[in-house]
Design a protein around this motif. Structure first.
Motif, PDB file in Angstrom:
ATOM      1  N   TYR A  14       0.844  -1.200   0.000  1.00  0.00           N
ATOM      2  CA  TYR A  14       0.000   0.000   0.000  1.00  0.00           C
ATOM      3  C   TYR A  14       0.882   1.253   0.000  1.00  0.00           C
ATOM      4  N   THR A  15       0.548   2.220  -0.851  1.00  0.00           N
ATOM      5  CA  THR A  15       1.388   3.409  -1.019  1.00  0.00           C
ATOM      6  C   THR A  15       0.706   4.656  -0.472  1.00  0.00           C
ATOM      7  N   ARG A  16       1.506   5.695  -0.272  1.00  0.00           N
ATOM      8  CA  ARG A  16       0.987   6.970   0.219  1.00  0.00           C
ATOM      9  C   ARG A  16       0.020   7.587  -0.787  1.00  0.00           C
ATOM     10  N   SER A  17       0.377   7.480  -2.074  1.00  0.00           N
ATOM     11  CA  SER A  17      -0.494   8.067  -3.101  1.00  0.00           C
ATOM     12  C   SER A  17      -1.858   7.377  -3.127  1.00  0.00           C
ATOM     13  N   GLN A  18      -1.870   6.066  -2.940  1.00  0.00           N
ATOM     14  CA  GLN A  18      -3.152   5.360  -2.920  1.00  0.00           C
ATOM     15  C   GLN A  18      -3.938   5.714  -1.670  1.00  0.00           C
ATOM     16  N   LEU A  19      -3.246   5.941  -0.564  1.00  0.00           N
ATOM     17  CA  LEU A  19      -3.928   6.363   0.656  1.00  0.00           C
ATOM     18  C   LEU A  19      -4.634   7.692   0.440  1.00  0.00           C
ATOM     19  N   MET A  20      -3.963   8.637  -0.212  1.00  0.00           N
ATOM     20  CA  MET A  20      -4.583   9.940  -0.455  1.00  0.00           C
ATOM     21  C   MET A  20      -5.782   9.803  -1.389  1.00  0.00           C
ATOM     22  N   ASP A  22      -7.691   7.117  -1.721  1.00  0.00           N
ATOM     23  CA  ASP A  22      -8.764   6.462  -0.959  1.00  0.00           C
ATOM     24  C   ASP A  22      -9.419   7.438   0.016  1.00  0.00           C
TER      25      ASP A  22
END
Length: 582
Positions: A14-20, A22
């Motif tokens: 899981y990446t930071r960009s995907q967290l943002m 989501d």
């Protein structure tokens, strides 16, 4: 396969960009869900906050435990009809019990690996009850859309419209204007911007206008239900009795079926949007857990919501984290702004549900289904009219039974039973005749050969009995070719057992030819294999004819050179038998 939630596997890498992404998608979906959760609750005949409780608790559990990467759960329009009926007849406690029972059913379906089977619900049944629900939702919103001054709305569809006609003169023009403005915003706002959901824009703008100008006669949520309680209630369990469980069994099954169908359809649609594959059994288990836990906190039935799931995908949500954020967003809104929900005009919610019912009606699919075969049209119309005029539970049950009977009828028409002893090769040699046809064999006198072409199940058993009974002169040997029978069920086995015993009583011999693996196993397990005798279950027609000659005391013949080779079969209990098969 082990039941593993998608959250566990999607968090790997899981990446930071995907967290943002989501987080952004979850917040937007939470805003979209706010007016819908309130509207569905009110349309279902329960207080508005119960819709919020459902979206928060069930939405969190469906995302955390589900088998889809992007599924968004909560109350949906599919449940409005069934929930309203349960509340009217059994009260809120009855709804809680029915929803929890449905949750148990969903978990059983998931653990039993029946997730894939739900997808085989006939399309006319789904279209029929979905369109019927849409019409009922629309009908239920007429009073709030027009601001009619009338008492309790009658539940029956025809009575409801008769009551509307009698109260048409009491319509409030300010309420109608409020509803029309809300409808215009919901429909037109997406042409200006899709970043902010149109239902939320309509809710904020129109609520502000109504409060600012103090429009007369425009009813709000607070006017009808009183203040909205912020925060989740304490968990409570209803009083359960055997009588209540028995009475609510049918509604609970309907809730479970609707939840399973809608959640898996939503998961399939989202799979196509993101190029993923959901775990249908895990999704059913998650739906079950959500529908057990949410009612404890005052919730109503929940399932995967196609529109909210699509919104999640379009705004970048790719993992269950987005669904969890959606639930957290609703919780924060409820805690800090929940009391303001009492200011929302009922006309705004009515306009939102009118748009929901329009999209839910799938009128294009309904219209195209009217050009389908007459039997499918009959299932469609029966399900639709029973949903509208009688009851959703009855509609689903009758629709499924009609579809099952039509399927059986079609399958029985597919399976053909024919007497082939006297067939002759009418095609010439250049047309590739079947080398295994009876026409190329010598059938001894006193031998009749029947062939079953297709699955031999209860729909075809009667045709088999009629065909065998139509022979005027009883043969000494009866050969039944089963080379084109892929499967057999207990009714087909029973028909063969009856024929075996009748043949034995008449002094005739029954021989089976070309039996495939599934029928061989089924016959063995049923004891019919031993009852027939191993020598009377032959792998191909040549062996069957030679067995008949042997029984009649005639000399056997050599097998034709083009007959297929023997094949080995692995039989039950570790016994290995070698049989030729055509």
């Amino acid at each position: 396969m082990v039941l593993i939630p998608k959250l566990v596997t999607t968090l790997k890498g899981y990446t930071r960009s995907q967290l943002m992404a989501d987080l952004g998608a979850g917040v937007i979906v939470g805003i979209v869900a706010l007016p819908l959760a309130i509207a569905f609750a009110i349309a279902s005949g329960v207080p508005p906050e119960r819709g919020l409780y459902t979206a928060i608790v069930a939405g969190f559990l469906i995302s955390a435990l589900g088998g889809s990467r992007v599924q968004i759960g909560g109350p949906t329009g599919a449940f409005v009809v069934i929930v309203y009926g349960i509340v009217q007849q059994y009260g809120l406690d009855g709804l809680t019990i029915a929803t929890m029972m449905a949750g148990v059913i969903l978990i059983i379906l998931g653990v039993a690996r029946l997730g894939a089977a739900i997808k085989f619900i006939p399309f006319p049944v789904i279209t029929g009850f979905t369109s019927g629900i849409a019409l009922i939702i629309f009908s239920s919103e007429v009073k709030d859309f027009l601001g009619l001054r009338m008492g309790v709305i009658p539940a029956p569809f025809i009575d409801k419209w008769q009551a509307y006609a009698q109260s048409a003169g009491t319509a409030n023009p300010w309420t109608v204007a409020t509803a029309l403005l809300s409808l215009l915003i919901v429909v037109m706002w997406p042409r200006l911007s899709r970043r902010v959901p149109s239902p939320f824009v309509a809710l904020v703008v129109v609520t502000a206008l109504v409060q600012l100008f103090h429009l007369p006669g425009v009813e709000t949520i607070g006017d009808r239900f009183g203040p909205i309680h912020a925060g989740l209630p304490s968990p409570t369990l209803p009083h359960v009795s055997l009588h209540t469980i028995t009475a609510l069994a049918a509604p609970a099954f309907t809730i479970a079926l609707l939840a399973a169908i809608e959640s898996l359809l939503s998961a399939v649609v989202s799979d196509g949007m993101i190029g993923s594959r959901h775990r249908s059994n895990m999704e059913l288990v998650a739906q079950g857990v959500a529908n057990i836990v949410a009612p404890v906190f005052g919730g109503i039935p929940a399932t995967g919501a196609i529109a909210r799931t699509a919104t999640n995908v379009k705004h970048g949500g790719r993992t269950p984290v987005a669904g969890i954020v959606h639930a957290a967003t609703l919780l924060l809104i409820t805690l800090f702004f929940g009391r303001w929900a009492a200011l929302i005009p009922m006309a705004v919610l009515a306009a939102i549900l009118v748009v929901v019912s329009y999209h839910m009606s799938e009128w294009r699919s309904f219209r195209s289904e009217l050009r389908a075969p007459k039997s499918d049209v009959a299932v469609l119309l029966a399900t639709f009219f029973l949903t509208v005029l009688v009851d959703l539970t009855v509609a689903v049950e009758v629709g499924m039974v009609l579809a099952a009977f039509l399927f059986m009828k079609r399958m029985s028409e597919v399976t053909n039973v024919s007497l082939v002893s006297r067939e002759f090769a009418e095609e010439n040699e250049e047309e590739n005749p079947d080398p295994n046809a009876i026409a190329s064999r010598s059938v001894p006198p006193g031998v009749e050969v029947y062939e079953i072409d297709g699955p031999f199940f209860f729909g075809a058993a009667e045709s088999f009995k009629q065909a065998v009974s139509s022979v005027a002169r009883r043969p000494k040997v009866l050969i039944v070719r089963m080379r084109k029978v892929p499967v057999i069920d207990s009714t087909g086995i029973h028909a063969l057992r009856e024929l075996t015993r009748r043949s034995r009583s008449e002094g005739a011999l029954l021989i089976l030819s070309g039996v495939h693996s599934q029928p061989v196993v089924a016959l063995t397990n049923a004891g019919l294999f031993d009852e027939l005798g191993e020598a009377n279950v032959c792998g191909n027609i040549d062996d069957a004819l030679n067995r008949a000659r042997e029984y009649l005391g005639l000399p056997t013949e050599e097998r034709p050179v083009f007959a297929m080779a023997d094949v080995a079969r692995e039989m039950p209990h570790g016994e290995r038998r070698f049989r030729p098969r055509t």
